[in-house]
Design a protein around this motif. Structure first.
Motif, mmCIF file in Angstrom:
data_model
loop_
_atom_site.group_PDB
_atom_site.id
_atom_site.type_symbol
_atom_site.label_atom_id
_atom_site.label_comp_id
_atom_site.label_asym_id
_atom_site.label_seq_id
_atom_site.Cartn_x
_atom_site.Cartn_y
_atom_site.Cartn_z
ATOM 1 N N LEU B 167 0.830 -1.203 0.000
ATOM 2 C CA LEU B 167 0.000 0.000 0.000
ATOM 3 C C LEU B 167 0.864 1.252 0.000
ATOM 4 O O LEU B 167 0.606 2.207 -0.725
ATOM 5 C CB LEU B 167 -0.928 0.003 1.226
ATOM 6 N N PHE B 168 1.945 1.216 0.789
ATOM 7 C CA PHE B 168 2.783 2.411 0.896
ATOM 8 C C PHE B 168 3.400 2.759 -0.458
ATOM 9 O O PHE B 168 3.365 3.901 -0.896
ATOM 10 C CB PHE B 168 3.863 2.218 1.954
ATOM 11 N N LEU B 169 3.960 1.741 -1.143
ATOM 12 C CA LEU B 169 4.577 2.036 -2.442
ATOM 13 C C LEU B 169 3.532 2.375 -3.497
ATOM 14 O O LEU B 169 3.766 3.230 -4.350
ATOM 15 C CB LEU B 169 5.469 0.871 -2.901
ATOM 16 N N SER B 170 2.356 1.727 -3.420
ATOM 17 C CA SER B 170 1.296 2.025 -4.387
ATOM 18 C C SER B 170 0.832 3.468 -4.241
ATOM 19 O O SER B 170 0.600 4.150 -5.233
ATOM 20 C CB SER B 170 0.089 1.119 -4.174
ATOM 21 N N LEU B 171 0.697 3.930 -2.992
ATOM 22 C CA LEU B 171 0.246 5.305 -2.764
ATOM 23 C C LEU B 171 1.212 6.293 -3.401
ATOM 24 O O LEU B 171 0.826 7.328 -3.912
ATOM 25 C CB LEU B 171 0.156 5.590 -1.260
ATOM 26 N N ASN B 172 2.502 5.924 -3.382
ATOM 27 C CA ASN B 172 3.522 6.753 -4.005
ATOM 28 C C ASN B 172 3.325 6.879 -5.500
ATOM 29 O O ASN B 172 3.569 7.925 -6.075
ATOM 30 C CB ASN B 172 4.892 6.093 -3.794
ATOM 31 N N ILE B 173 2.943 5.777 -6.130
ATOM 32 C CA ILE B 173 3.055 5.695 -7.583
ATOM 33 C C ILE B 173 1.706 5.736 -8.294
ATOM 34 O O ILE B 173 1.604 6.282 -9.392
ATOM 35 C CB ILE B 173 3.846 4.417 -7.954
ATOM 36 N N ALA B 174 0.653 5.206 -7.654
ATOM 37 C CA ALA B 174 -0.653 5.119 -8.323
ATOM 38 C C ALA B 174 -1.187 6.460 -8.821
ATOM 39 O O ALA B 174 -1.806 6.509 -9.887
ATOM 40 C CB ALA B 174 -1.674 4.455 -7.399
ATOM 41 N N PRO B 175 -1.000 7.589 -8.105
ATOM 42 C CA PRO B 175 -1.606 8.829 -8.590
ATOM 43 C C PRO B 175 -0.942 9.387 -9.845
ATOM 44 O O PRO B 175 -1.530 10.229 -10.504
ATOM 45 C CB PRO B 175 -1.420 9.809 -7.422
ATOM 46 N N THR B 176 0.259 8.954 -10.184
ATOM 47 C CA THR B 176 0.962 9.580 -11.309
ATOM 48 C C THR B 176 0.368 9.129 -12.643
ATOM 49 O O THR B 176 -0.142 8.027 -12.768
ATOM 50 C CB THR B 176 2.459 9.219 -11.293
ATOM 51 N N ASP B 177 0.447 10.025 -13.636
ATOM 52 C CA ASP B 177 -0.053 9.699 -14.971
ATOM 53 C C ASP B 177 0.781 8.610 -15.638
ATOM 54 O O ASP B 177 0.309 7.916 -16.526
ATOM 55 C CB ASP B 177 -0.014 10.955 -15.850
ATOM 56 N N GLU B 178 2.015 8.475 -15.183
ATOM 57 C CA GLU B 178 2.911 7.499 -15.817
ATOM 58 C C GLU B 178 2.340 6.086 -15.774
ATOM 59 O O GLU B 178 2.551 5.292 -16.696
ATOM 60 C CB GLU B 178 4.288 7.519 -15.132
ATOM 61 N N MET B 179 1.592 5.780 -14.682
ATOM 62 C CA MET B 179 0.997 4.437 -14.555
ATOM 63 C C MET B 179 0.157 4.097 -15.775
ATOM 64 O O MET B 179 0.261 3.020 -16.356
ATOM 65 C CB MET B 179 0.079 4.404 -13.330
ATOM 66 N N MET B 180 -0.712 5.046 -16.158
ATOM 67 C CA MET B 180 -1.622 4.780 -17.269
ATOM 68 C C MET B 180 -0.862 4.798 -18.594
ATOM 69 O O MET B 180 -1.084 3.958 -19.452
ATOM 70 C CB MET B 180 -2.746 5.827 -17.303
ATOM 71 N N VAL B 181 0.072 5.744 -18.725
ATOM 72 C CA VAL B 181 0.835 5.838 -19.976
ATOM 73 C C VAL B 181 1.596 4.546 -20.227
ATOM 74 O O VAL B 181 1.610 4.012 -21.344
ATOM 75 C CB VAL B 181 1.802 7.046 -19.926
ATOM 76 N N LEU B 182 2.226 4.013 -19.158
ATOM 77 C CA LEU B 182 2.974 2.757 -19.301
ATOM 78 C C LEU B 182 2.047 1.641 -19.763
ATOM 79 O O LEU B 182 2.380 0.873 -20.670
ATOM 80 C CB LEU B 182 3.619 2.371 -17.970
ATOM 81 N N ALA B 183 0.868 1.576 -19.137
ATOM 82 C CA ALA B 183 -0.073 0.513 -19.505
ATOM 83 C C ALA B 183 -0.500 0.656 -20.965
ATOM 84 O O ALA B 183 -0.673 -0.346 -21.662
ATOM 85 C CB ALA B 183 -1.289 0.553 -18.587
ATOM 86 N N TYR B 184 -0.647 1.901 -21.448
ATOM 87 C CA TYR B 184 -1.061 2.104 -22.836
ATOM 88 C C TYR B 184 0.050 1.729 -23.804
ATOM 89 O O TYR B 184 -0.193 1.291 -24.912
ATOM 90 C CB TYR B 184 -1.448 3.573 -23.070
ATOM 91 N N LYS B 185 1.292 1.946 -23.387
ATOM 92 C CA LYS B 185 2.418 1.673 -24.286
ATOM 93 C C LYS B 185 2.756 0.188 -24.341
ATOM 94 O O LYS B 185 3.293 -0.296 -25.331
ATOM 95 C CB LYS B 185 3.663 2.440 -23.810
ATOM 96 N N MET B 186 2.466 -0.518 -23.241
ATOM 97 C CA MET B 186 2.871 -1.920 -23.163
ATOM 98 C C MET B 186 1.973 -2.817 -23.988
ATOM 99 O O MET B 186 0.799 -2.545 -24.175
ATOM 100 C CB MET B 186 2.805 -2.391 -21.702
ATOM 101 N N SER B 242 -3.045 -2.903 -5.613
ATOM 102 C CA SER B 242 -2.945 -2.071 -6.819
ATOM 103 C C SER B 242 -4.327 -1.724 -7.345
ATOM 104 O O SER B 242 -4.590 -0.567 -7.689
ATOM 105 C CB SER B 242 -2.172 -2.799 -7.916
ATOM 106 N N VAL B 243 -5.211 -2.733 -7.411
ATOM 107 C CA VAL B 243 -6.578 -2.476 -7.868
ATOM 108 C C VAL B 243 -7.222 -1.438 -6.967
ATOM 109 O O VAL B 243 -7.833 -0.473 -7.434
ATOM 110 C CB VAL B 243 -7.420 -3.779 -7.851
ATOM 111 N N PHE B 244 -7.040 -1.629 -5.644
ATOM 112 C CA PHE B 244 -7.664 -0.729 -4.676
ATOM 113 C C PHE B 244 -7.169 0.711 -4.854
ATOM 114 O O PHE B 244 -7.966 1.641 -4.935
ATOM 115 C CB PHE B 244 -7.366 -1.240 -3.261
ATOM 116 N N THR B 245 -5.849 0.900 -4.947
ATOM 117 C CA THR B 245 -5.332 2.279 -5.035
ATOM 118 C C THR B 245 -5.698 2.911 -6.378
ATOM 119 O O THR B 245 -6.026 4.092 -6.430
ATOM 120 C CB THR B 245 -3.806 2.342 -4.826
ATOM 121 N N LEU B 246 -5.667 2.120 -7.466
ATOM 122 C CA LEU B 246 -6.050 2.680 -8.767
ATOM 123 C C LEU B 246 -7.518 3.105 -8.735
ATOM 124 O O LEU B 246 -7.893 4.135 -9.285
ATOM 125 C CB LEU B 246 -5.823 1.663 -9.889
ATOM 126 N N TRP B 247 -8.347 2.302 -8.053
ATOM 127 C CA TRP B 247 -9.769 2.640 -7.945
ATOM 128 C C TRP B 247 -9.965 3.895 -7.090
ATOM 129 O O TRP B 247 -10.709 4.803 -7.463
ATOM 130 C CB TRP B 247 -10.540 1.453 -7.356
#
Lengths: 136, 282
Positions: B167-186, B242-247
């Motif tokens: 949860l701690f690391l997800s909170l760090n990273i989930a809010p950034t736009d990079e998460m979605m961009v990476l998923a779109y590029k992969m 991850s699902v929880f923080t993205l939601w």
């Protein structure tokens, strides 16, 4: 259970059955996920973004009219910087033209947006269509 | 007389120990939450995220802090009552630290609506309070460490620790736009590789690489025992977090199942490393 001694942890050799059950359920979940992704990877063809728009509502806003719409991307590739142009025409005359840009419209997904017009679209021809995109 | 003097001295030293604990809490909150305090998406989320999701995140933080307090705490907490007290103090430190830092950076201004001010501070107080709680275990190593004592960690507690780390690391990273961009590029193939990599690294960090706090197996236990009992459930927990923080951060939107799965796997990578780190640290 895990035993902690002098900063090192040692896993117990005789775990409770619930630990095996949890492990087994997790293994099934992960295998299921990988299996599904693998199946998708083999069967899904990469198609370029295919965008379509459905106009939802036209309502009065504080300034002008708000036309909300859904934009669908039915292809398996995500489109970035999707520009949508809304044009209001009466006969051959263009009354108003506005555009809006979506950062992303994900693959096989939809996004929602709105275009604001000064003139009332009622009784005129309203055309909202995607004008272009970039690859993410 | 001598007894009174001794008890007064005890009281003073207990007080100074408590103040030291507070100081470590502030240090931990700053150290671990500063990346989030300085992330643009976190400021925006403070005013646009759905209030019911923000409330849910704030409420979930309370039992998480109590469990962490019971495990590490500002001081040696033996009872749940003390754990609750420590959790409340950590939450308080988190809120105050967020308030001070956000104001100092010019992100809180008089003209802003109350919901924006409160939303920004409330959102940041979650990672800051976890940081405050971890501050004690991370920054205070010298005195009253009792790691020589043999303790037993129950299996659910072990899984909970992994959840907290994820949860701690997800909170760090989930809010950034990079998460979605990476998923779109992969592509899906990339996602499968990331999944295998996450699981392998998770297992390797805890068992193969000899960090302090690492885990080892009895010589007679085959390696896959721990893999099935700890690493695989840990990865499922990391993905669930991850699902929880993205939601919570409204990152899923109206995306299709495959796109959601890709972004969950991308976020699951840091989350699983966080889960592994929690097993080493806590």
């Amino acid at each position: 259970m895990t035993k902690t001694e002098k900063g090192r942890h040692r896993e117990r050799h005789d775990p409770h059955w619930i630990e095996w059950l949890t492990g087994l359920v997790s293994a099934v979940l992960i295998a299921g996920m990988l299996g599904w992704l693998g199946w998708e990877a083999f069967t899904r063809e990469a198609t370029p973004p295919d965008l379509s728009i459905t106009v939802l509502t036209t309502e009065k806003a504080t300034t002008g009219r708000r036309v909300t719409f859904d934009i669908y991307n039915t292809a398996t590739t995500t489109a970035a910087a999707v520009t949508v142009i809304g044009r209001l025409t009466e006969g051959d005359r263009v009354i108003e033209e506005n555009h809006v840009v979506f950062d992303y419209v994900a693959a096989e997904s939809k996004a929602t947006g709105a275009i604001l017009f000064q003139a009332d679209p009622a009784g005129r021809t309203l055309d909202i269509r995607p004008a272009g995109y970039t690859d993410p | 007389m001598a007894g009174e003097a001794a008890s007064a001295r005890d009281e003073r030293s207990e007080f100074s120990r408590f103040v030291t604990g507070l100081g470590r809490g502030v240090a931990g909150a700053l150290f671990l939450a500063l990346p989030m305090l300085m992330t643009m998406e976190m400021w925006y989320l403070g005013f646009y995220m759905a209030r019911e999701r923000l409330l849910l995140l704030l409420l979930i933080n309370i039992p998480l802090l109590v469990l962490l307090a019971h495990r590490i705490g500002f001081e040696e907490t033996f009872t749940w009552r003390e754990a609750v007290r420590d959790a409340i103090i950590a939450y308080g430190i988190g809120i105050l630290t967020s308030l001070v830092v956000l104001s100092a950076l010019g992100l809180l201004k008089g003209g802003m609506p109350a919901s924006e001010l409160v939303g920004k501070v409330a959102l940041q107080s979650v990672p800051a309070s976890i940081g405050a709680m971890l501050g004690r275990s991370q920054l205070g190593h010298d005195d009253d460490e009792d790691s020589d004592d043999a303790t037993e960690t129950r299996y659910p507690a072990e899984l909970l620790m992994m959840g907290a780390g994820a949860l701690f690391l997800s909170l760090n990273i989930a809010p950034t736009d990079e998460m979605m961009v990476l998923a779109y590029k992969m592509t899906i193939w990339h996602a499968i590789v990331v999944t295998v990599l996450s699981i392998a690294l998770m297992h390797g960090f805890v068992y193969a690489v000899s960090f302090t706090g690492g885990h080892e197996l009895s010589p007679e236990t085959p390696w896959w025992h721990a893999f099935v009992r700890f690493t695989l459930p840990g990865y499922v927990i990391a993905l669930s977090i991850s699902v929880f923080t993205l939601w919570i951060f409204e990152r899923l939107g109206d995306s299709s199942a495959v796109e959601i799965m890709l972004s969950v796997i991308v976020l699951g990578f840091p989350a699983s490393l966080g889960a592994a780190a929690a097993r080493l640290i806590l």
